[in-house]
Design an enzyme around this catalytic site. Structure first.
Site, PDB file in Angstrom:
ATOM      1  N   GLY A  84       0.860  -1.196   0.000  1.00 25.99           N
ATOM      2  CA  GLY A  84       0.000   0.000   0.000  1.00 25.99           C
ATOM      3  C   GLY A  84       0.885   1.231   0.000  1.00 25.99           C
ATOM      4  CE  LYS A 107       8.287   7.928  -4.065  1.00 27.14           C
ATOM      5  NZ  LYS A 107       8.817   7.344  -5.298  1.00 27.14           N
ATOM      6  CG  ASP A 119       9.920   8.485   7.955  1.00 25.61           C
ATOM      7  OD1 ASP A 119       9.620   8.034   6.825  1.00 25.61           O
ATOM      8  OD2 ASP A 119      10.963   9.137   8.158  1.00 25.61           O
ATOM      9  N   GLY A 120       6.743   7.483   6.531  1.00 24.19           N
ATOM     10  CA  GLY A 120       5.896   8.121   5.528  1.00 24.19           C
ATOM     11  C   GLY A 120       6.517   9.354   4.882  1.00 24.19           C
ATOM     12  NE  ARG A 170       4.542   8.721  -8.148  1.00 22.93           N
ATOM     13  CZ  ARG A 170       5.064   7.595  -7.655  1.00 22.93           C
ATOM     14  NH1 ARG A 170       6.333   7.304  -7.865  1.00 22.93           N
ATOM     15  NH2 ARG A 170       4.331   6.787  -6.931  1.00 22.93           N
ATOM     16  CG  ASP A 246       5.522  -3.277  -5.034  1.00 24.99           C
ATOM     17  OD1 ASP A 246       6.092  -4.360  -5.244  1.00 24.99           O
ATOM     18  OD2 ASP A 246       6.074  -2.335  -4.446  1.00 24.99           O
ATOM     19  CG  ASN A 247       8.002  -0.428  -7.378  1.00 31.07           C
ATOM     20  OD1 ASN A 247       7.137   0.243  -6.817  1.00 31.07           O
ATOM     21  ND2 ASN A 247       9.131  -0.775  -6.793  1.00 31.07           N
ATOM     22  CG  ASP A 256       7.588   3.776  -6.966  1.00 28.08           C
ATOM     23  OD1 ASP A 256       7.211   4.965  -6.973  1.00 28.08           O
ATOM     24  OD2 ASP A 256       7.131   2.930  -6.183  1.00 28.08           O
TER      25      ASP A 256
HETATM   26  P1  AMP Z   1       9.246   1.040  -3.129  1.00 26.32           P
HETATM   27  O1  AMP Z   1      10.154  -0.134  -3.204  1.00 26.32           O
HETATM   28  O2  AMP Z   1       9.906   2.367  -3.009  1.00 26.32           O
HETATM   29  O3  AMP Z   1       8.234   1.020  -4.216  1.00 26.32           O
HETATM   30  O4  AMP Z   1       8.439   0.906  -1.742  1.00 26.32           O
HETATM   31  C1  AMP Z   1       7.917  -0.311  -1.270  1.00 26.32           C
HETATM   32  C2  AMP Z   1       6.883  -0.087  -0.188  1.00 26.32           C
HETATM   33  O5  AMP Z   1       7.460   0.594   0.935  1.00 26.32           O
HETATM   34  C3  AMP Z   1       5.707   0.751  -0.623  1.00 26.32           C
HETATM   35  O6  AMP Z   1       4.552   0.216  -0.050  1.00 26.32           O
HETATM   36  C4  AMP Z   1       6.030   2.110  -0.069  1.00 26.32           C
HETATM   37  O7  AMP Z   1       4.883   2.887   0.140  1.00 26.32           O
HETATM   38  C5  AMP Z   1       6.714   1.757   1.247  1.00 26.32           C
HETATM   39  N1  AMP Z   1       7.605   2.813   1.715  1.00 26.32           N
HETATM   40  C6  AMP Z   1       8.721   3.269   1.145  1.00 26.32           C
HETATM   41  N2  AMP Z   1       9.280   4.267   1.868  1.00 26.32           N
HETATM   42  C7  AMP Z   1       8.494   4.446   2.947  1.00 26.32           C
HETATM   43  C8  AMP Z   1       8.536   5.329   4.082  1.00 26.32           C
HETATM   44  N3  AMP Z   1       9.507   6.231   4.252  1.00 26.32           N
HETATM   45  N4  AMP Z   1       7.538   5.236   4.990  1.00 26.32           N
HETATM   46  C9  AMP Z   1       6.550   4.351   4.830  1.00 26.32           C
HETATM   47  N5  AMP Z   1       6.460   3.487   3.804  1.00 26.32           N
HETATM   48  C10 AMP Z   1       7.406   3.523   2.862  1.00 26.32           C
HETATM   49 MG    MG Z   2       6.761   1.442  -5.105  1.00 28.78          MG
END
Ligand code: AMP
Ligand code: MG
Length: 462
Positions: A84, A107, A119-120, A170, A246-247, A256
């Protein structure tokens, strides 16, 4: 009003998203703003100062506060996980004057119900990277999500060290991924998943909505756009780095840019991502992984292709085999074009030998094709190859070999400069990358890195 928001995703069954309130930051600063994209989207920011611009870009003036993060799942390095948007929030779906619908997503704006241990937030460096890399991709003529702006939040985020926090705005045709289908296929309520599939087809591929064989046609359309995308990536030496399901966006856009990078010296096995220890997402593996991801995608709606699972699987296998061949053929055509060879002939031998020489002598993937065009290839290396090459049939192709790509070492230098308060090179590079097929005056941005400047690893930056 700047935005013309008309949300549709939030009309889907609520399991597909969560309403979220992005944090409000008091000390914001606009670092990057994409005027060209704003114009394309019919967004008129002219009468606003930077502060007001930031508020609008972050959706803070939106009346209905209908912000949401999407639910999805995904195979990450082959392992299935529920994910998610952990650090992304869609503030609305903007409709342009030409009736095009795009997601406007923040983002790095703070925690969401999907943040798990994160930390989002996002750090400025990686958001600058995504802005530069994704806009470069678009300007190279390759489908990609776009970057409208980068805004610093005024607070620090903790990564390896404290870094300035930032939000990327984005823009995407949609953020529906293979992983969103994987998530939907887990739902007990089949109707909710079927609603979602119909929504996806009517939003992204309305032309096939009324097709008799709609699901198979939908599948082929996705296969076709993904294979085209990988061939395009290989043309410009791009390594995505985290091709998890997911990407992989169903809009066919590159999405991503965490550890993504453009090649300097050619090495088919090249991997930049610090977490890709097995080379799963190496440069040359990208087509195989695309097909693997597409097989996972098919698994989510096999029952709609045919009631008989065996027949369904056979149909999918036939399509995947067809696209494996289409990839090989398209790759040969693309490489022929990079060498300015007539694509009506079989140039496989001369292409492969050229690549082998580049690999053995560690030559630059971008500049070597330009050297060939300019007739300044190193004689010592290419003498025998040239004999063969000269016997081929030629044609001239435009906008195939970029004169500039955003190189890792340059981006790293620019981020370091930004961190010490100097933005001039960032703005210079952003401008130059708008015309990657035109002659570049500043040689600094096109030279391959010195040994001491080379970047060997890239990070997700999460
Ligand atoms: P990504 O590999 O960058 O596509 O991220 C994989 C998953 O990790 C996705 O569900 C992102 O939303 C989550 N994610 C990445 N960075 C963070 C962050 N700093 N805080 C919370 N979730 C994250
Ligand atoms: Mg991603």
């Amino acid at each position: 009003m700047v935005w013309n928001f008309q949300d549709s995703y939030t009309k889907l069954p609520s399991i597909f998203y969560s309403k979220v309130n992005p944090e409000n930051f008091s000390n914001k600063k606009l670092v990057l703003f994409n005027n060209d994209l704003a114009e394309e989207l019919n967004l008129d920011f002219n009468k606003y100062d930077d502060d007001e611009k930031c508020n609008i870009l972050l959706g803070q003036n939106k009346l209905d506060k209908n912000y949401f993060s999407q639910a999805y799942a995904g195979h990450q390095f082959g392992n299935f996980t529920i994910l998610g948007d952990g650090r992304a929030v869609i503030i609305g779906e903007h409709i342009t004057k030409n009736n095009k619908r795009v997601d406007i997503q923040l983002k790095g704006s703070g925690e969401t119900p999907y943040s798990r241990n994160g930390d989002g937030k996002a750090a400025l460096g990686p958001m600058i990277r995504e802005y530069i890399l994704s806009e470069a991709m678009h300007n190279l003529g390759i489908s990609s999500t776009r970057a409208l702006a980068v805004i610093t939040t005024g607070e620090n985020v903790l990564r390896d060290k404290l870094e300035p926090g930032a939000i990327l705005i984005r823009v995407a045709k949609s953020h529906i991924r293979v992983g969103t289908f994987q998530f939907g296929s887990l739902l007990k309520n089949r109707e909710e998943f079927h609603n979602f599939i119909s929504y996806t087809i009517s939003r992204l591929y309305p032309d096939i909505e009324n097709n008799n064989n709609k699901y198979l046609k939908f599948y082929e359309t996705i296969c076709s756009s993904q294979i085209k995308l990988v061939v395009d990536w290989m043309r410009v030496g791009f390594i995505h780095g985290v091709m998890n399901t997911d990407n992989m966006s169903l809009s066919g856009e590159t999405i991503d840019y965490g550890p993504a990078a453009y090649l300097d010296e050619y090495n088919p096995k090249k991997v930049f991502s610090s977490i890709d220890k097995m080379g799963r997402y190496s440069f040359e593996n990208q087509s195989k992984i695309t097909l693997w991801n597409l097989a996972r995608f098919a698994e989510t709606f096999l029952h709609l292709i045919d009631k008989n699972e065996k027949i369904s699987i056979k149909k999918i296998e036939d399509i995947l085999n067809k696209y494996k061949k289409i990839f090989e053929q398209s790759w040969l055509t693309m490489m022929s074009m990079k060498l300015n060879l007539d694509t009506n002939y079989n140039n496989e031998e001369v292409i492969k030998e050229f690549l082998d020489l580049m690999h053995i002598y560690k030559l630059d993937y971008t500049n070597t094709f330009l050297d060939l065009e300019n007739n300044i290839l190193d004689e010592n290396i290419f003498k025998n190859w040239m004999e063969k090459y000269k016997k081929s049939k030629f044609r001239n192709f435009k906008n195939i070999n970029p004169k500039i790509i955003p190189r890792n070492h340059i981006i790293d230098q620019i981020i370091n400069e930004v961190y010490s308060g100097n933005y001039s090179q960032l703005y210079e590079l952003e401008k130059i990358l708008k015309n990657p097929y035109e002659k570049i005056k500043n040689k600094k941005y096109i030279a391959q890195p010195l040994e001491s400047e080379k970047v060997f690893e890239t990070f997700c930056g999460t």
